[in-house]
Design a protein around this motif. Structure first.
Motif, PDB file in Angstrom:
ATOM      1  N   ILE A 107       0.880  -1.174   0.000  1.00  0.00           N
ATOM      2  CA  ILE A 107       0.000   0.000   0.000  1.00  0.00           C
ATOM      3  C   ILE A 107       0.913   1.219   0.000  1.00  0.00           C
ATOM      4  O   ILE A 107       1.549   1.538   1.007  1.00  0.00           O
ATOM      5  N   THR A 108       0.996   1.895  -1.135  1.00  0.00           N
ATOM      6  CA  THR A 108       2.001   2.956  -1.262  1.00  0.00           C
ATOM      7  C   THR A 108       1.726   4.118  -0.318  1.00  0.00           C
ATOM      8  O   THR A 108       2.645   4.774   0.160  1.00  0.00           O
ATOM      9  N   SER A 109       0.459   4.400  -0.046  1.00  0.00           N
ATOM     10  CA  SER A 109       0.132   5.530   0.815  1.00  0.00           C
ATOM     11  C   SER A 109       0.455   5.271   2.274  1.00  0.00           C
ATOM     12  O   SER A 109       0.100   6.079   3.141  1.00  0.00           O
ATOM     13  N   ASP A 110       1.101   4.166   2.557  1.00  0.00           N
ATOM     14  CA  ASP A 110       1.620   3.909   3.894  1.00  0.00           C
ATOM     15  C   ASP A 110       2.502   5.085   4.346  1.00  0.00           C
ATOM     16  O   ASP A 110       2.637   5.367   5.524  1.00  0.00           O
ATOM     17  N   GLN A 111       3.119   5.782   3.356  1.00  0.00           N
ATOM     18  CA  GLN A 111       3.916   6.970   3.675  1.00  0.00           C
ATOM     19  C   GLN A 111       3.057   8.124   4.165  1.00  0.00           C
ATOM     20  O   GLN A 111       3.505   8.958   4.933  1.00  0.00           O
ATOM     21  N   SER A 166     -22.496  13.490   3.429  1.00  0.00           N
ATOM     22  CA  SER A 166     -22.142  12.183   3.976  1.00  0.00           C
ATOM     23  C   SER A 166     -21.042  12.310   5.014  1.00  0.00           C
ATOM     24  O   SER A 166     -20.467  13.370   5.221  1.00  0.00           O
ATOM     25  N   SER A 167     -20.768  11.176   5.669  1.00  0.00           N
ATOM     26  CA  SER A 167     -19.735  11.174   6.711  1.00  0.00           C
ATOM     27  C   SER A 167     -18.437  10.556   6.201  1.00  0.00           C
ATOM     28  O   SER A 167     -17.632  10.058   6.975  1.00  0.00           O
ATOM     29  N   THR A 168     -18.261  10.586   4.870  1.00  0.00           N
ATOM     30  CA  THR A 168     -17.029  10.055   4.276  1.00  0.00           C
ATOM     31  C   THR A 168     -16.493  11.035   3.238  1.00  0.00           C
ATOM     32  O   THR A 168     -17.220  11.891   2.725  1.00  0.00           O
ATOM     33  N   CYS A 169     -15.220  10.866   2.930  1.00  0.00           N
ATOM     34  CA  CYS A 169     -14.561  11.624   1.865  1.00  0.00           C
ATOM     35  C   CYS A 169     -13.868  10.625   0.950  1.00  0.00           C
ATOM     36  O   CYS A 169     -13.020   9.847   1.408  1.00  0.00           O
ATOM     37  N   THR A 170     -14.224  10.627  -0.318  1.00  0.00           N
ATOM     38  CA  THR A 170     -13.670   9.658  -1.262  1.00  0.00           C
ATOM     39  C   THR A 170     -12.390  10.204  -1.895  1.00  0.00           C
ATOM     40  O   THR A 170     -12.392  11.291  -2.489  1.00  0.00           O
ATOM     41  N   GLN A 171     -11.322   9.454  -1.722  1.00  0.00           N
ATOM     42  CA  GLN A 171     -10.030   9.811  -2.308  1.00  0.00           C
ATOM     43  C   GLN A 171      -9.376   8.556  -2.883  1.00  0.00           C
ATOM     44  O   GLN A 171      -9.611   7.446  -2.386  1.00  0.00           O
ATOM     45  N   PRO A 172      -8.544   8.728  -3.916  1.00  0.00           N
ATOM     46  CA  PRO A 172      -7.875   7.556  -4.488  1.00  0.00           C
ATOM     47  C   PRO A 172      -6.769   7.032  -3.579  1.00  0.00           C
ATOM     48  O   PRO A 172      -6.142   7.793  -2.836  1.00  0.00           O
ATOM     49  N   LEU A 173      -6.569   5.730  -3.663  1.00  0.00           N
ATOM     50  CA  LEU A 173      -5.473   5.078  -2.943  1.00  0.00           C
ATOM     51  C   LEU A 173      -4.866   4.024  -3.862  1.00  0.00           C
ATOM     52  O   LEU A 173      -5.582   3.321  -4.574  1.00  0.00           O
ATOM     53  N   GLN A 174      -3.538   3.909  -3.824  1.00  0.00           N
ATOM     54  CA  GLN A 174      -2.833   3.007  -4.732  1.00  0.00           C
ATOM     55  C   GLN A 174      -2.118   1.889  -3.974  1.00  0.00           C
ATOM     56  O   GLN A 174      -1.664   2.071  -2.839  1.00  0.00           O
ATOM     57  N   VAL A 175      -2.019   0.750  -4.663  1.00  0.00           N
ATOM     58  CA  VAL A 175      -1.236  -0.384  -4.195  1.00  0.00           C
ATOM     59  C   VAL A 175      -0.282  -0.768  -5.312  1.00  0.00           C
ATOM     60  O   VAL A 175      -0.696  -0.929  -6.470  1.00  0.00           O
ATOM     61  N   LEU A 225      -4.471   4.555   8.483  1.00  0.00           N
ATOM     62  CA  LEU A 225      -4.372   5.968   8.133  1.00  0.00           C
ATOM     63  C   LEU A 225      -5.305   6.770   9.023  1.00  0.00           C
ATOM     64  O   LEU A 225      -6.431   6.347   9.310  1.00  0.00           O
ATOM     65  N   ASN A 226      -4.847   7.932   9.441  1.00  0.00           N
ATOM     66  CA  ASN A 226      -5.702   8.852  10.185  1.00  0.00           C
ATOM     67  C   ASN A 226      -6.249   9.892   9.211  1.00  0.00           C
ATOM     68  O   ASN A 226      -5.500  10.460   8.418  1.00  0.00           O
ATOM     69  N   PHE A 227      -7.553  10.118   9.278  1.00  0.00           N
ATOM     70  CA  PHE A 227      -8.180  11.032   8.327  1.00  0.00           C
ATOM     71  C   PHE A 227      -8.932  12.120   9.081  1.00  0.00           C
ATOM     72  O   PHE A 227      -9.717  11.825   9.995  1.00  0.00           O
ATOM     73  N   GLN A 228      -8.656  13.385   8.733  1.00  0.00           N
ATOM     74  CA  GLN A 228      -9.407  14.498   9.304  1.00  0.00           C
ATOM     75  C   GLN A 228     -10.462  14.919   8.293  1.00  0.00           C
ATOM     76  O   GLN A 228     -10.151  15.488   7.244  1.00  0.00           O
ATOM     77  N   LEU A 229     -11.695  14.614   8.600  1.00  0.00           N
ATOM     78  CA  LEU A 229     -12.814  14.888   7.699  1.00  0.00           C
ATOM     79  C   LEU A 229     -13.290  16.321   7.893  1.00  0.00           C
ATOM     80  O   LEU A 229     -13.653  16.723   9.007  1.00  0.00           O
ATOM     81  N   GLN A 230     -13.242  17.102   6.819  1.00  0.00           N
ATOM     82  CA  GLN A 230     -13.762  18.463   6.847  1.00  0.00           C
ATOM     83  C   GLN A 230     -15.239  18.439   6.440  1.00  0.00           C
ATOM     84  O   GLN A 230     -15.616  17.747   5.502  1.00  0.00           O
ATOM     85  N   PRO A 231     -16.099  19.174   7.123  1.00  0.00           N
ATOM     86  CA  PRO A 231     -17.521  19.154   6.768  1.00  0.00           C
ATOM     87  C   PRO A 231     -17.774  19.744   5.382  1.00  0.00           C
ATOM     88  O   PRO A 231     -17.130  20.714   4.987  1.00  0.00           O
ATOM     89  N   TYR A 232     -18.720  19.146   4.672  1.00  0.00           N
ATOM     90  CA  TYR A 232     -19.109  19.680   3.370  1.00  0.00           C
ATOM     91  C   TYR A 232     -19.759  21.056   3.573  1.00  0.00           C
ATOM     92  O   TYR A 232     -19.495  21.991   2.819  1.00  0.00           O
ATOM     93  N   ARG A 233     -20.600  21.151   4.605  1.00  0.00           N
ATOM     94  CA  ARG A 233     -21.162  22.422   5.066  1.00  0.00           C
ATOM     95  C   ARG A 233     -20.936  22.487   6.567  1.00  0.00           C
ATOM     96  O   ARG A 233     -21.012  21.470   7.274  1.00  0.00           O
ATOM     97  N   PHE A 234     -20.667  23.683   7.064  1.00  0.00           N
ATOM     98  CA  PHE A 234     -20.377  23.805   8.494  1.00  0.00           C
ATOM     99  C   PHE A 234     -21.585  23.419   9.352  1.00  0.00           C
ATOM    100  O   PHE A 234     -21.440  23.071  10.527  1.00  0.00           O
ATOM    101  N   ALA A 235     -22.759  23.435   8.743  1.00  0.00           N
ATOM    102  CA  ALA A 235     -23.962  23.060   9.508  1.00  0.00           C
ATOM    103  C   ALA A 235     -24.131  21.559   9.617  1.00  0.00           C
ATOM    104  O   ALA A 235     -25.004  21.088  10.363  1.00  0.00           O
ATOM    105  N   ASP A 236     -23.324  20.785   8.898  1.00  0.00           N
ATOM    106  CA  ASP A 236     -23.433  19.330   8.968  1.00  0.00           C
ATOM    107  C   ASP A 236     -22.987  18.815  10.334  1.00  0.00           C
ATOM    108  O   ASP A 236     -22.413  19.552  11.149  1.00  0.00           O
ATOM    109  N   GLN A 237     -23.208  17.511  10.546  1.00  0.00           N
ATOM    110  CA  GLN A 237     -22.930  16.927  11.860  1.00  0.00           C
ATOM    111  C   GLN A 237     -21.432  16.771  12.137  1.00  0.00           C
ATOM    112  O   GLN A 237     -21.025  16.612  13.277  1.00  0.00           O
TER     113      GLN A 237
END
Length: 882
Positions: A609-613, A625-634, A686-698
């Motif tokens: 998993i290259t993003s191990d870095q 939603s409560s997720t953020c979709t980003q690409p990841l490579q192996v 991996l640790n992920f800091q999820l930014q809200p799509y709108r500040f009013a979201d949960q």
């Protein structure tokens, strides 16, 4: 980290064990070697004295600061030398593995020897200067610019100092010569090698520095890897004063174990001088021996021991993070271990001969190699320059002659990159003629000194001019440094260049001696483009190059530039003073490009998993939603891989050019990733800091760091901050209003600046900006916030020479205009009549911080009001206090 420490510790133990054996073995055999690396006093010319140990350079710090240039001048080293009575009547020498670049050695105030050149070692006889009581050795080293000493210019730093090991050597007056250009005085060739039989020739140069003739025997014994005697021969010699050459031929060695990258089998050749009367060993030297034969073919590439072998590896510079070129032995050996672990089978020792440990490791680990002298970019048309080049080539060949790993001697690199006399064509032609004559002399010398190996001259990608000047006709192999898609053109141009060589130089074997793209380990992008310095662009770049080379039999091989990042003081860019093209960082941490090479080259199943870095990510949630979709490579050499996120399968992907990629829906916090293919797995958290799509979201908002005018992420490792790309303002969220990204002042950069930003180590934060910005808005809920605005004036300042390597880098003349604007926050003045250049200086980091109370649901609105010119903003940070 634990694994790395264990490797380093084991390497150190092996080194010290072998060093102890070498010394005690040598002492029993009539010679004594003693390290002189400690107890030196050092001072720059007219500077203060300090105590230092060798290896040492005086440029380990000043090449990394924001002040242009670095100290190039005189450095003086002094040390006491304690010799007892047993040394009297012996021959005593000082052996220097590397002093940059002019050296004079004095003993008790008298000059004992001089040497020119930073990168080959030299031996100074000192017997006649000793008093055996209170001897003092002084070494005057100078790395000043000298137009008669190569290299004159280059994309690396010319560190000064005694930067490699120093040894005291004590021998009998009868000894293997120490006058053979720094070599051991013994030269081994294998005139005939096949799978069934082999022969060995040993040429010994022996000195007798006494006035008494002596009858001796020269005994050479070949041992296999288990210590069994394979062959031996004794020659009786009557030595008068002076030098004598002794040649021994050991023939009919049956069924030799052949040396190769898969089986780097080494024999040992021990050559002794024995007193004919007492039978005592007077002197003894041991050398490695590898039986192999090889050839380069212009159509079918490289063959080793009769079998085709694609040479894939890297070039190497010798410096290391925060150490300059004064690199400890164990770290140097580790570089070759890292190359081997990558799956590489070739090392281009560039652009100069390196520490003896490097080729010893190549012999032992099975890495084929080329070595070259530092004739880089340009020459001086003087007899002294030519003489120094020829002497460096001779020293390089003789000192490294017995390494079975070496198959090529090289002598020029990109010599037409910076041609002189561009406005005087007749004079320029004379200059070109001198270059061609020097190349021919170096090639002739090399073929004479060692007809068993190939010669190589390395060019940059200007095919026509090298052909016209005649440099493609002289060497046995033509090397090309090709950067299509980086310094010029697009990656697809690379394959077209290879095919052109094969068509127009059909009789010349070729090597791709350099290729690469900067990969700043702190920069990532999901929209990679040329010169964004992202890891992702470098991955794509290397895939194109590897595919093109591996699919063409006539390409003998390719050497990635570079094994590791290295120091280049004149560079600016995202990481000033560092060339980031390495597959490893300058501290030898692997980048994703290193993992890609493992996937291409590994002989066993490989999965990573290259993003191990990239352990800490951030991104904006997908809609509400409560997720953020980003690409990841192996990276893998397997056909397909399945990826699991927190135990849930994200599907199976087929590898395309050794990469599998998924769009991963990351959740806030910890994300456990596991890649599986059959019995093979790799996993990381991996640790992920999820930014809200709108500040009013949960999703709870904590803080955000935004790069303006940028589509890349930046990892600030020291402050543990991740900077994300900007976005246009979106109601309920945040973003800019008005303006456009800064586009730079030359043709090669698609956005941003490549200038060194003063006052920060986070240059990429300040190298992009939104020009003509009108507002930046955060629709945050009520509360207390800390806001930081970051600026740098990217236009103007000191005009510096463009890098010669940027072949289509036509610098536009910068038009410097006044830039004055006001900044207001929520209608209140914050910065009035801001003139970044006048107030703070050009290309200087400016960070202004304030706290804001947000109330009545108004959020934060930053206004940029032009007075003269266009307002700019380089980056912005917002942190919620409570």
């Amino acid at each position: 980290m634990l694994k790395s420490n264990l490797v380093l510790r084991s390497t150190l133990l092996l080194f010290f064990a072998s060093f102890w054996m070498m010394n005690t073995y040598g002492q029993d055999a009539g010679r004594k070697t003693i390290s002189l690396n400690d107890q030196w006093e050092f001072q720059k010319e007219n500077g203060a004295t300090e105590k230092v140990n060798i290896p040492h350079t005086w440029n380990d710090k000043d090449v990394l600061d924001d002040v242009a240039s670095y100290y190039r001048g005189l450095g003086i080293y002094k040390r006491k030398l304690k010799l007892d009575e047993t040394a009297k009547g012996k021959a005593v020498f000082l052996v220097f593995n590397g002093v940059a670049q002019e050296a004079e050695v004095l003993v008790n105030g008298k000059s004992a020897g001089k040497h020119i050149g930073s990168y080959t070692h030299f031996i100074v006889p000192i017997t006649q200067y000793l008093n055996y009581k209170d001897d003092v050795v002084e070494v005057r080293a100078n790395n000043r610019f000298n137009e008669d000493i190569p290299p004159l210019t280059a994309d690396f730093t010319f560190f000064g100092g005694i930067y490699r090991n120093v040894t005291l050597l004590i021998t009998d007056p009868v000894h293997f010569s120490q006058k053979e250009n720094g070599s051991s005085g013994i030269f081994i060739t294998t005139p005939q090698v096949s799978a069934s039989t082999a022969s060995v020739q040993i040429k010994c140069s022996i000195d007798n520095t006494s006035d008494v003739a002596k009858k001796v025997q020269v005994l050479t014994t070949i041992y296999d890897a288990k210590g069994n005697k394979v062959a031996n021969q004794t020659v009786a010699v009557n030595l008068g004063r002076g030098n004598m050459i002794v040649v021994q031929d050991l023939k009919s060695i049956q069924k030799p174990e052949l040396w190769s990258p898969e089986n780097p089998y080494l024999y040992r050749v021990v050559t002794k001088i024995i007193d004919a009367k007492t039978k005592a060993t007077i002197d003894q030297v041991s050398n490695p021996l590898g039986f192999r034969w090889f050839k380069f073919d212009s159509d079918q590439g490289f063959f080793l021991n009769g079998k085709p072998l694609k040479l894939i590896g890297a070039s190497r510079h010798q410096d290391y993070e925060n150490l300059g070129n004064a690199t400890p032995d164990a770290l140097q050996t580790r570089d070759i271990e890292l190359l081997k672990n990558m799956g590489g089978n070739f090392l281009r020792v560039a652009h100069y001969p390196q520490d003896p440990l490097i080729l010893e490791a190549c012999d032992r680990l099975g890495i084929l190699a080329s070595v070259e002298i530092p004739v880089v970019n340009t020459i001086t048309e003087s007899e002294a320059f030519t003489a120094n080049c020829l002497n460096m080539q001779t020293e390089m060949i003789k000192q490294n002659f017995n390494h079975p790993s070496i198959i090529i001697w090289a002598y020029m690199n990109e010599i037409l990159l910076r041609p002189k006399f561009t406005t005087d064509k007749p004079r320029q032609q004379i200059y070109y003629d001198h270059i061609r004559e020097l190349a021919q002399k170096l090639d002739d010398l090399t073929r004479k000194e060692d007809p068993s190996r190939y010669t190589l001259l390395v060019n940059h990608g200007a095919f026509d001019i090298y052909n016209r000047v005649g440099l493609t006709k002289i060497p046995m192999i033509v090397g090309w440094n090709l950067y299509s898609g980086w310094y010029s053109g697009v990656p697809a141009d690379f394959a077209r260049f290879l095919d052109r060589h094969h068509k127009e130089l059909a009789d010349k074997p070729m090597l791709v001696t350099e290729y690469g793209a900067d990969a700043d380990p702190r920069i990532r992008s999901f929209l990679p483009v040329r010169f964004d310095k992202s890891i992702e662009y470098a991955i794509q770049f290397n895939q194109v190059y590897l595919n093109a080379m591996l699919s063409r039999p006539f390409v003998s091989g390719g050497m990635a530039w570079n094994l590791a990042d290295f120091n280049s003081e004149t560079r600016e860019e995202t990481m000033p003073h560092i060339n980031n093209k390495g597959l490893l960082t300058i501290g030898r941490e692997p980048k994703d490009t290193y993992f890609l090479y493992q996937a291409y080259l590994a002989s066993k199943p490989y999965l990573k998993i290259t993003s191990d870095q990239w352990k800490d990510r951030a991104g904006i949630a997908d809609s509400a939603s409560s997720t953020c979709t980003q690409p990841l490579q192996v990276a893998t050499n397997l056909k397909s891989v399945e990826l699991f996120l927190n135990g849930k399968s994200l599907g199976v992907k087929d590898a395309v050019d050794h990469i599998c990629q998924w769009n991963v829906p990351f959740v806030d916090g910890k994300n456990q990733l596991r890649a599986v293919s059959g019995d093979h797995t790799d996993q990381t958290d991996l640790n992920f800091q999820l930014q809200p799509y709108r500040f009013a979201d949960q999703i709870k908002f904590k803080d955000v760091n935004v790069l303006l005018g940028s589509k890349r992420f930046y990892i600030d490792e020291k402050e543990h901050q991740l900077w994300i790309p900007d976005q246009p303002y979106r109601a309920g969220s945040w973003g800019w209003i008005g303006g456009e990204p800064f586009k730079g002042t030359n043709n090669r950069i698609t956005y941003g600046s490549d200038k060194n930003i003063l006052g920060t180590n986070n240059d990429p934060v300040y190298q992009t900006q939104q020009v003509g910005i009108k507002q930046f808005k955060f629709d945050v809920p009520d509360g207390e916030y800390e806001l930081s605005l970051l600026f740098a004036e990217l236009v103007g300042g000191e005009t510096k020479e463009a890098l010669a390597y940027n072949l289509d880098n036509n610098h536009k003349k910068e038009v410097v205009e006044q830039r004055i604007f006001d900044v207001a926050i929520n209608g209140a003045p914050f910065m009035s009549k801001l003139n970044i250049a006048t107030d703070y200086g050009y290309t200087t980091a400016v960070k202004k911080k304030t706290t804001i109370t947000v109330q009545n649901g108004k959020g934060i609105v930053i206004d940029f009001n032009a007075i003269e010119g266009k307002p700019v903003l380089n980056a912005i940070q917002l942190r919620k206090i409570y």
